[in-house]
Design an enzyme around this catalytic site. Structure first.
Site, short mmCIF file in Angstrom:
data_model
loop_
_atom_site.label_atom_id
_atom_site.label_comp_id
_atom_site.label_asym_id
_atom_site.label_seq_id
_atom_site.Cartn_x
_atom_site.Cartn_y
_atom_site.Cartn_z
N ASN A 9 1.02 -0.97 0.06
CA ASN A 9 0.08 -0.40 -0.45
C ASN A 9 0.87 0.95 0.00
O ASN A 9 1.69 1.64 0.78
CB ASN A 9 -1.06 0.06 1.28
CG ASN A 9 -1.05 1.22 1.46
OD1 ASN A 9 -2.03 1.68 0.37
ND2 ASN A 9 -1.93 1.43 2.37
N LYS A 11 0.49 4.45 -0.32
CA LYS A 11 -0.29 5.75 0.76
C LYS A 11 -0.32 6.29 -0.45
O LYS A 11 0.28 6.72 -1.32
CB LYS A 11 0.25 5.27 2.16
CG LYS A 11 0.22 4.25 2.20
CD LYS A 11 0.13 4.43 4.55
CE LYS A 11 -0.33 2.99 5.21
NZ LYS A 11 -0.17 3.20 6.17
N HIS A 96 -9.38 1.01 4.98
CA HIS A 96 -7.94 1.60 5.37
C HIS A 96 -8.28 1.90 6.44
O HIS A 96 -9.24 3.25 6.44
CB HIS A 96 -6.92 2.23 4.96
CG HIS A 96 -5.74 1.85 5.43
ND1 HIS A 96 -5.69 2.76 6.19
CD2 HIS A 96 -5.04 1.23 4.83
CE1 HIS A 96 -4.25 2.40 6.59
NE2 HIS A 96 -3.59 1.63 5.96
N GLU A 98 -6.83 4.62 8.08
CA GLU A 98 -6.62 6.23 7.85
C GLU A 98 -8.01 6.54 7.00
O GLU A 98 -8.04 8.38 7.74
CB GLU A 98 -5.69 6.49 6.48
CG GLU A 98 -3.83 5.58 7.65
CD GLU A 98 -2.67 5.22 7.38
OE1 GLU A 98 -2.73 5.25 5.53
OE2 GLU A 98 -2.53 5.21 7.60
N GLU A 168 -4.96 -5.03 10.65
CA GLU A 168 -4.12 -3.91 10.86
C GLU A 168 -4.46 -3.07 12.07
O GLU A 168 -5.06 -2.19 11.53
CB GLU A 168 -4.10 -3.08 9.11
CG GLU A 168 -3.70 -3.53 7.80
CD GLU A 168 -3.08 -2.43 7.37
OE1 GLU A 168 -2.03 -2.89 6.73
OE2 GLU A 168 -4.46 -1.14 7.00
N GLY A 174 2.38 2.59 10.78
CA GLY A 174 4.03 2.76 11.12
C GLY A 174 4.05 3.70 12.17
O GLY A 174 5.26 4.66 12.21
N SER A 214 3.77 -1.77 10.28
CA SER A 214 5.24 -2.72 10.52
C SER A 214 5.44 -3.46 10.04
O SER A 214 5.87 -3.94 11.04
CB SER A 214 5.38 -2.04 12.28
OG SER A 214 5.12 -0.30 12.25
P1 13P Z 1 3.65 0.20 7.93
O1 13P Z 1 3.73 -1.02 7.01
O2 13P Z 1 3.99 1.32 6.94
O3 13P Z 1 2.99 0.11 9.24
O4 13P Z 1 1.84 -0.05 7.52
C1 13P Z 1 0.42 -0.49 7.23
C2 13P Z 1 -0.63 -0.16 6.45
O5 13P Z 1 -0.98 0.57 6.93
C3 13P Z 1 -0.57 -0.80 5.28
O6 13P Z 1 -2.06 -0.70 4.76
#
Ligand code: 13P
Length: 253
Positions: A9, A11, A96, A98, A168, A174, A214
């Site tokens: 992803n 982002k 997601h 976010e 997740e 992150g 992560s």
């Molecule tokens: P990270 O791998 O940067 O923690 O992000 C995970 C994520 O949100 C994938 O959709």
């Protein structure tokens, strides 16, 4: 048996030239050294049409990170599932954390997005996961169960076959703080049980459940070794070919 899937992803990262360069590098590496799992890169909308024809479909698939909750029309700035599909993309990430947290996406909105994505022949990577306070209060099962039921449990079993679940935990995204392999296994098994209750044991056994948060080359092997962890949804580590390839290679001996 269910598919193992490692998906990136991206982002809101990568200009078009940067994204094209990363896709090209990954495509070359995976064509030369075939993965033992399905690999998907989910990119910003603007990359899709350029990257789609560059990819060797046998080793790497393409997805979007979102789509609209309306089919078409006067919705300035939105991108429909049909438009995503027309680029050559096969997947879309929906739900997601976010999008839920920063853009107010509710279970109802996501239900519409899922329906439109499936109706247009896209596979959906549907994200669920609790925030830190919910984990600390021991409410993670309750949270993911209501996220699943709220947006996916009105689908038919046939439609649900095109859903991949990504667990997740928001506190692990992150932050460098990964869920332990045991924590992941425990909740993945719970998610599979919830799916079995709704759609039956066979559908549940065939559903890919990814871990995200992560995930790195250094912890992927331990996470993927768990029986209910069927791959990963990767953020930061998907932005460098070597890191992403390191996670994909966790499926190799
Ligand atoms: P990270 O791998 O940067 O923690 O992000 C995970 C994520 O949100 C994938 O959709």
């Amino acid at each position: 048996m269910r598919k193992k899937i490692v998906a990136g992803n991206w982002k809101m990262n990568m200009t078009l030239p940067e994204g094209v360069a990363l896709a090209k590098e990954l495509n070359e590496q995976l064509t030369a050294d075939k993965p033992n799992c399905e690999v998907v890169i989910c990119t910003p909308f603007i990359h899709l049409a350029t990257i789609a024809p560059m990819l060797n479909d046998e080793v790497i698939k393409l997805g979007a990170e979102n789509c609209a909750d309306k089919a078409k029309g006067a919705y300035t700035g939105e991108v429909s599932a049909e438009m995503v599909k027309s680029t050559g993309a096969q997947y879309v990430i929906l739900g997601h954390s976010e999008r839920r947290a920063y853009y107010g996406e509710t279970a109802e909105i996501l239900k519409e997005k899922v329906k439109l994505a499936l109706a247009n022949g896209l596979k959906v990577i549907f994200c669920v996961g609790e925030v830190l306070e919910e984990r600390e209060a021991g409410k993670q099962n309750e949270v993911v169960s209501s996220q699943l039921a709220g947006s996916l449990f009105d689908l038919t079993a046939e439609e649900f076959a095109n859903i991949v679940i990504a667990y997740e935990p928001v506190w692990a995204i992150g932050t460098g703080k990964t869920a332990t392999a045991d924590q992941a296994q425990e909740i993945h098994a719970f998610i599979r049980k919830e799916i079995a209750k709704q759609f039956g044991e066979e559908v549940a056994q065939n559903t890919t459940i990814q871990y995200g948060g992560s995930c790195k080359p250094t912890n992927a092997k331990e996470l993927f070794a768990k029986p209910d962890v069927d791959g990963g949804l990767i953020g930061g580590a998907a932005l460098k070919a070597a890191d992403f390839k390191g996670i994909i290679d966790a499926w190799k001996e």
